[in-house]
Design a protein around this motif. Structure first.
Motif, PDB file in Angstrom:
ATOM      1  N   LEU A  35       0.846  -1.187   0.000  1.00  0.00           N
ATOM      2  CA  LEU A  35       0.000   0.000   0.000  1.00  0.00           C
ATOM      3  C   LEU A  35       0.882   1.237   0.000  1.00  0.00           C
ATOM      4  N   GLY A  36       0.310   2.374  -0.282  1.00  0.00           N
ATOM      5  CA  GLY A  36       1.045   3.624  -0.197  1.00  0.00           C
ATOM      6  C   GLY A  36       0.517   4.476   0.947  1.00  0.00           C
ATOM      7  N   LEU A  37       1.384   5.211   1.557  1.00  0.00           N
ATOM      8  CA  LEU A  37       0.965   6.150   2.592  1.00  0.00           C
ATOM      9  C   LEU A  37       0.664   7.455   1.878  1.00  0.00           C
ATOM     10  N   ARG A  38      -0.601   7.685   1.550  1.00  0.00           N
ATOM     11  CA  ARG A  38      -1.000   8.825   0.724  1.00  0.00           C
ATOM     12  C   ARG A  38      -1.058  10.133   1.509  1.00  0.00           C
ATOM     13  N   GLU A  66      15.683  14.641   4.568  1.00  0.00           N
ATOM     14  CA  GLU A  66      14.766  14.018   3.612  1.00  0.00           C
ATOM     15  C   GLU A  66      13.572  13.422   4.356  1.00  0.00           C
ATOM     16  N   PRO A  67      12.383  13.524   3.777  1.00  0.00           N
ATOM     17  CA  PRO A  67      11.231  12.905   4.440  1.00  0.00           C
ATOM     18  C   PRO A  67      11.275  11.387   4.339  1.00  0.00           C
ATOM     19  N   ASP A  68      10.720  10.721   5.332  1.00  0.00           N
ATOM     20  CA  ASP A  68      10.639   9.264   5.328  1.00  0.00           C
ATOM     21  C   ASP A  68       9.774   8.779   4.163  1.00  0.00           C
ATOM     22  N   TYR A  69       8.735   9.523   3.843  1.00  0.00           N
ATOM     23  CA  TYR A  69       7.796   9.184   2.770  1.00  0.00           C
ATOM     24  C   TYR A  69       7.615  10.425   1.885  1.00  0.00           C
ATOM     25  N   PRO A  70       8.491  10.624   0.903  1.00  0.00           N
ATOM     26  CA  PRO A  70       8.473  11.869   0.126  1.00  0.00           C
ATOM     27  C   PRO A  70       7.212  12.096  -0.701  1.00  0.00           C
ATOM     28  N   ASP A  71       6.447  11.048  -0.979  1.00  0.00           N
ATOM     29  CA  ASP A  71       5.225  11.220  -1.777  1.00  0.00           C
ATOM     30  C   ASP A  71       3.977  11.414  -0.926  1.00  0.00           C
ATOM     31  N   ASP A  93       8.980  19.369  -1.460  1.00  0.00           N
ATOM     32  CA  ASP A  93       9.496  20.007  -2.659  1.00  0.00           C
ATOM     33  C   ASP A  93      10.984  19.681  -2.743  1.00  0.00           C
ATOM     34  N   PRO A  94      11.377  18.770  -3.663  1.00  0.00           N
ATOM     35  CA  PRO A  94      12.784  18.350  -3.704  1.00  0.00           C
ATOM     36  C   PRO A  94      13.748  19.464  -4.109  1.00  0.00           C
ATOM     37  N   GLU A  95      13.272  20.445  -4.871  1.00  0.00           N
ATOM     38  CA  GLU A  95      14.164  21.556  -5.251  1.00  0.00           C
ATOM     39  C   GLU A  95      14.437  22.467  -4.058  1.00  0.00           C
ATOM     40  N   MET A  96      13.391  22.765  -3.279  1.00  0.00           N
ATOM     41  CA  MET A  96      13.559  23.596  -2.084  1.00  0.00           C
ATOM     42  C   MET A  96      14.152  22.805  -0.927  1.00  0.00           C
ATOM     43  N   ARG A  97      14.042  21.456  -1.010  1.00  0.00           N
ATOM     44  CA  ARG A  97      14.454  20.564   0.067  1.00  0.00           C
ATOM     45  C   ARG A  97      13.717  20.910   1.365  1.00  0.00           C
ATOM     46  N   ASN A  98      12.415  21.157   1.171  1.00  0.00           N
ATOM     47  CA  ASN A  98      11.569  21.520   2.303  1.00  0.00           C
ATOM     48  C   ASN A  98      10.121  21.200   1.946  1.00  0.00           C
TER      49      ASN A  98
END
Length: 107
Positions: A35-38, A66-71, A93-98
């Motif tokens: 499953l995904g953590l949405r 980095e977040p544990d679950y980036p999505d 936001d991977p570009e802002m890294r935040n």
């Protein structure tokens, strides 16, 4: 069942966390069932709907950069005087890294 952790300097108005073993069991079940953590949601009683430093620390528990679950989308609900005030959603936001506020579509 979620509960306040012993030694955690907070109360239900300022912080509310799942017991770590239960949290791990839930996440293992999510992985096992593919499953995904949405989304993850929580409230900020008598405060604005913003992504706090505590929210970020919990979202980035393994690696602070980095977040544990980036999505996963994080929904914060502002409750003032016991009534809904506003909801806001935040995504990585991977570009802002935040985390940044994103649209919150309601259907």
């Amino acid at each position: 069942m979620a509960k306040i952790l012993p030694g955690f300097l907070a109360n239900a108005r300022t912080a509310f966390l799942m017991e770590p073993r239960e949290h791990l069991a839930v996440m293992n079940d999510v992985d096992r069932r593919k499953l995904g953590l949405r989304a993850v949601y929580h409230s900020h009683p008598d405060h604005d709907a913003y992504f706090s430093e505590t929210d970020r620390a919990q979202a980035c528990s393994f690696d602070p950069s980095e977040p544990d679950y980036p999505d996963t989308i994080y929904i914060v609900i502002s409750v003032r005087g016991g009534k809904f005030a506003r909801a806001a959603a935040f995504g990585w936001d991977p570009e802002m890294r935040n985390f940044a506020e994103i649209g919150l579509p309601c259907q």
